[in-house]
Write an enzyme that holds these catalytic residues in place. Structure first.
Site, short mmCIF file in Angstrom:
data_model
loop_
_atom_site.label_atom_id
_atom_site.label_comp_id
_atom_site.label_asym_id
_atom_site.label_seq_id
_atom_site.Cartn_x
_atom_site.Cartn_y
_atom_site.Cartn_z
N HIS A 35 -16.31 -0.34 -4.47
CA HIS A 35 -15.28 -0.14 -2.42
C HIS A 35 -14.39 0.65 -3.49
O HIS A 35 -14.11 1.65 -4.67
CB HIS A 35 -13.95 -0.94 -2.83
CG HIS A 35 -13.22 -1.27 -3.98
ND1 HIS A 35 -13.55 -2.11 -5.01
CD2 HIS A 35 -11.85 -0.72 -4.60
CE1 HIS A 35 -12.74 -2.42 -5.91
NE2 HIS A 35 -11.95 -1.44 -5.85
N HIS B 133 -11.89 4.10 -2.59
CA HIS B 133 -10.40 4.18 -2.66
C HIS B 133 -10.32 5.79 -1.77
O HIS B 133 -11.19 6.23 -2.20
CB HIS B 133 -9.59 4.20 -3.68
CG HIS B 133 -9.39 3.19 -4.70
ND1 HIS B 133 -7.84 2.46 -4.99
CD2 HIS B 133 -10.39 2.53 -5.38
CE1 HIS B 133 -8.46 1.87 -5.48
NE2 HIS B 133 -9.42 1.61 -5.96
N HIS C 261 -16.11 -5.64 -6.64
CA HIS C 261 -16.88 -5.75 -5.08
C HIS C 261 -16.23 -3.85 -5.57
O HIS C 261 -15.71 -3.56 -4.99
CB HIS C 261 -16.06 -5.89 -4.23
CG HIS C 261 -16.30 -6.15 -2.86
ND1 HIS C 261 -16.61 -7.13 -2.20
CD2 HIS C 261 -17.72 -5.64 -2.34
CE1 HIS C 261 -17.63 -6.65 -0.51
NE2 HIS C 261 -18.33 -6.25 -0.62
N GLN D 135 -14.07 2.61 -8.80
CA GLN D 135 -13.33 2.18 -10.49
C GLN D 135 -14.92 1.34 -10.63
O GLN D 135 -14.62 0.28 -10.23
CB GLN D 135 -11.98 1.67 -10.44
CG GLN D 135 -10.81 3.01 -10.09
CD GLN D 135 -9.82 2.73 -10.74
OE1 GLN D 135 -9.76 2.57 -11.37
NE2 GLN D 135 -9.79 1.49 -10.39
P1 AMP Z 1 -9.37 -1.54 -8.07
O1 AMP Z 1 -9.05 -1.76 -8.94
O2 AMP Z 1 -9.81 0.01 -8.68
O3 AMP Z 1 -10.02 -2.33 -8.12
O4 AMP Z 1 -9.11 -1.59 -6.70
C1 AMP Z 1 -7.84 -2.53 -6.06
C2 AMP Z 1 -7.73 -2.32 -4.39
O5 AMP Z 1 -7.89 -3.27 -4.14
C3 AMP Z 1 -5.76 -2.22 -4.93
O6 AMP Z 1 -6.40 -1.12 -4.88
C4 AMP Z 1 -5.80 -3.50 -4.62
O7 AMP Z 1 -4.39 -3.18 -4.02
C5 AMP Z 1 -6.66 -3.37 -3.31
N1 AMP Z 1 -6.70 -5.21 -3.13
C6 AMP Z 1 -6.46 -6.03 -3.73
N2 AMP Z 1 -6.49 -6.94 -3.18
C7 AMP Z 1 -6.18 -7.24 -1.73
C8 AMP Z 1 -6.07 -7.67 -0.78
N3 AMP Z 1 -6.54 -8.89 -0.98
N4 AMP Z 1 -6.34 -6.71 0.42
C9 AMP Z 1 -5.72 -5.22 0.76
N5 AMP Z 1 -6.44 -4.61 -0.44
C10 AMP Z 1 -6.10 -5.33 -1.73
#
Ligand code: AMP
Length: 154
Positions: A96, A98, A94, A83
């Site tokens: 990432h 999934h 940041h 996303q």
């Molecule tokens: P997005 O909405 O695409 O930015 O995804 C963020 C993802 O990061 C989601 O799947 C959250 O559950 C995960 N997330 C956010 N903070 C943490 C954290 N501190 N440790 C592990 N996963 C996290």
């Protein structure tokens, strides 16, 4: 050691594999069992902010992690998602990837998985879906990362 994930710190106990430029870690609110994240070591909000070398490293790690997860969870497919930006549903600024192991009929209709990932959308069904996602304990996350670390030989 603490790894950076946007404004958050990710404890080393939650990281299960890393390269020079990227790392993979367990999710505190997984959408499916085995839902993990792969991110760049350098905090960069958007894909465009990564260098070609960082993008290559990120996807090379995702390409390695995906099949291992699929096999571990006896799944038959994988969903890879980025996303990229707040209006695409990004909540952590940041980059990432999934990675989610997929099984037959795990979501009906199939694309509901994208609503589950997109937790910032306030359409009612997505809010309900978000309520179903419970944060996990640090112990639970560390246990999963320890198991994955063996698989990916950190
Ligand atoms: P997005 O909405 O695409 O930015 O995804 C963020 C993802 O990061 C989601 O799947 C959250 O559950 C995960 N997330 C956010 N903070 C943490 C954290 N501190 N440790 C592990 N996963 C996290």
């Amino acid at each position: 050691m603490v790894y950076k994930f946007g404004p958050w710190g990710i404890d080393a106990s939650e990281v299960f594999v890393e390269t020079s430029l990227s790392y993979a870690f367990v999710n505190y609110k997984p959408v499916v069992e085995g839902h993990v994240l792969v991110t760049s070591k350098r905090v960069a909000p958007r894909c465009v902010d990564l260098s070609a070398e960082e993008i290559l490293d990120l996807w090379t790690l995702a390409h390695r992690v995906g099949p291992g997860l699929e096999s571990l969870h006896s799944a038959e497919s994988l969903t890879y998602v980025i996303q990229d930006g707040v209006y695409a549903g990004q909540t952590v600024p940041h980059v990432h990837v999934h990675i989610m192991p997929r099984k037959p009929n795990d979501f009906q209709p199939n694309d509901v998985i994208y609503d589950r990932i997109d937790r910032e959308d306030h359409a009612s069904r997505k809010v309900d879906a978000e309520k179903e996602r419970k944060p996990r304990t640090a112990e639970d996350m560390a246990r999963e990362a320890t198991m994955l670390r063996k698989l990916f030989e950190l």
